[in-house]
Design an enzyme around this catalytic site. Sequence first.
Site, PDB file in Angstrom:
ATOM      1  N   ASP A  27      10.804 -17.537  24.942  1.00 24.02           N
ATOM      2  CA  ASP A  27      11.151 -16.344  25.758  1.00 24.02           C
ATOM      3  C   ASP A  27      12.555 -16.180  25.789  1.00 24.02           C
ATOM      4  O   ASP A  27      13.182 -17.068  25.987  1.00 24.02           O
ATOM      5  CB  ASP A  27      10.436 -16.408  27.106  1.00 24.02           C
ATOM      6  CG  ASP A  27      10.029 -14.736  27.664  1.00 24.02           C
ATOM      7  OD1 ASP A  27      10.392 -13.916  26.772  1.00 24.02           O
ATOM      8  OD2 ASP A  27       9.711 -14.814  28.875  1.00 24.02           O
ATOM      9  N   ASN A  75       1.487  -8.764  22.342  1.00 24.30           N
ATOM     10  CA  ASN A  75       2.657  -8.265  21.671  1.00 24.30           C
ATOM     11  C   ASN A  75       2.450  -6.915  20.919  1.00 24.30           C
ATOM     12  O   ASN A  75       3.528  -6.464  20.588  1.00 24.30           O
ATOM     13  CB  ASN A  75       3.309  -9.346  20.994  1.00 24.30           C
ATOM     14  CG  ASN A  75       3.912 -10.424  21.632  1.00 24.30           C
ATOM     15  OD1 ASN A  75       4.133 -11.422  21.468  1.00 24.30           O
ATOM     16  ND2 ASN A  75       4.341 -10.015  23.123  1.00 24.30           N
TER      17      ASN A  75
HETATM   18  C1  FPP Z   1       9.597 -13.523  23.230  1.00 16.35           C
HETATM   19  O1  FPP Z   1      10.962 -12.865  23.826  1.00 16.35           O
HETATM   20  C2  FPP Z   1       9.803 -14.044  21.912  1.00 16.35           C
HETATM   21  C3  FPP Z   1       8.598 -13.370  20.829  1.00 16.35           C
HETATM   22  C4  FPP Z   1       7.594 -12.458  21.317  1.00 16.35           C
HETATM   23  C5  FPP Z   1       8.792 -13.560  19.524  1.00 16.35           C
HETATM   24  C6  FPP Z   1       9.044 -15.193  19.325  1.00 16.35           C
HETATM   25  C7  FPP Z   1       9.510 -14.942  17.884  1.00 16.35           C
HETATM   26  C8  FPP Z   1      10.499 -15.807  17.214  1.00 16.35           C
HETATM   27  C9  FPP Z   1      11.056 -16.842  18.201  1.00 16.35           C
HETATM   28  C10 FPP Z   1      10.858 -15.756  16.082  1.00 16.35           C
HETATM   29  C11 FPP Z   1      10.690 -16.885  15.132  1.00 16.35           C
HETATM   30  C12 FPP Z   1       9.385 -17.218  15.108  1.00 16.35           C
HETATM   31  C13 FPP Z   1       9.021 -17.811  13.930  1.00 16.35           C
HETATM   32  C14 FPP Z   1       7.731 -18.762  13.837  1.00 16.35           C
HETATM   33  C15 FPP Z   1       9.662 -17.788  12.644  1.00 16.35           C
HETATM   34  P1  FPP Z   1      11.031 -11.605  24.132  1.00 16.35           P
HETATM   35  O2  FPP Z   1      11.315 -10.646  22.916  1.00 16.35           O
HETATM   36  O3  FPP Z   1       9.997 -11.153  25.058  1.00 16.35           O
HETATM   37  O4  FPP Z   1      12.368 -11.467  25.120  1.00 16.35           O
HETATM   38  P2  FPP Z   1      12.672 -10.831  26.325  1.00 16.35           P
HETATM   39  O5  FPP Z   1      11.715 -11.460  27.392  1.00 16.35           O
HETATM   40  O6  FPP Z   1      13.978 -11.068  26.670  1.00 16.35           O
HETATM   41  O7  FPP Z   1      12.590  -9.229  26.097  1.00 16.35           O
END
Ligand code: FPP
Length: 249
Positions: A27, A75
Amino acid sequence: MRAGTGKPIVGKHEEQASPKHVAIIMDGNGRWAQARGKPRLFGHHAGAQRVREIVKACPELGVRYLTIFAFSTENWKRTQAEVSGLMKLFRRYMMDEARALISSGVRIRFIGDRIKLDETLVALMDELELLTCDNDVVHLTVALNYGGRDEVARATKRLCREVKAGRIDPESVDGETLARFLDTYVLPDPDLVIRTSGEARISNFLLWQSAYSEYVFVDTLWPDFTREELEQVLATFSTRERRFGTVPG
Ligand code: FPP
């Protein structure tokens, strides 16, 4: 040390060995990007770079199974631009990483419902699973369109079909029966679940499987989560007393 065992004792209980299975809720990509005045996808790209580093570190740190939460069933509610950018990033990661994953002994699996995923992405997922199926150094599981409740509901549906077909006696159904229908049926339960970015929630991740997992929440945003920080989290895990519902012996 406890006499005769060679195992160190922390406080009143023995130090835990490295967790065999670590699961991570990655996250904080969006906040990491926003703090730099960049679009959220910039953070996801930086997050993908961290995935590479952490996968590489696992065998050296004694972690055999790594499961990462890449995209949840919730998501899809993000903007169309973010969702399609993430899907493109997953395709790119799979194409770019295939060779490295194969040669470094990583076996990759995907959990989650594939039904809503783009067919070119699903084809890549199938191909990577097949290409790495003989690998055994690290078992990397990527949760894509995954939700714990959705997984249990899909497993229940499959189990009900078996009951209806007369292949399973409903009176014999227990937790182990249901677990055989989960996406994770070949994996051990996670010993440790890590969530980055300061949030202390499970967010529908491995609900069934993490019944007895240890949780560690760290403030670091995922794109800043280094191998060194993983080592610190493993050190924290080693001091935890796992009781699995029993009393200390
Ligand atoms: C949560 O952070 C993250 C995600 C929903 C996506 C996770 C994906 C990756 C780490 C990309 C790479 C993955 C692979 C398998 C190549 P957020 O966007 O919710 O962050 P925030 O809470 O700060 O908004």
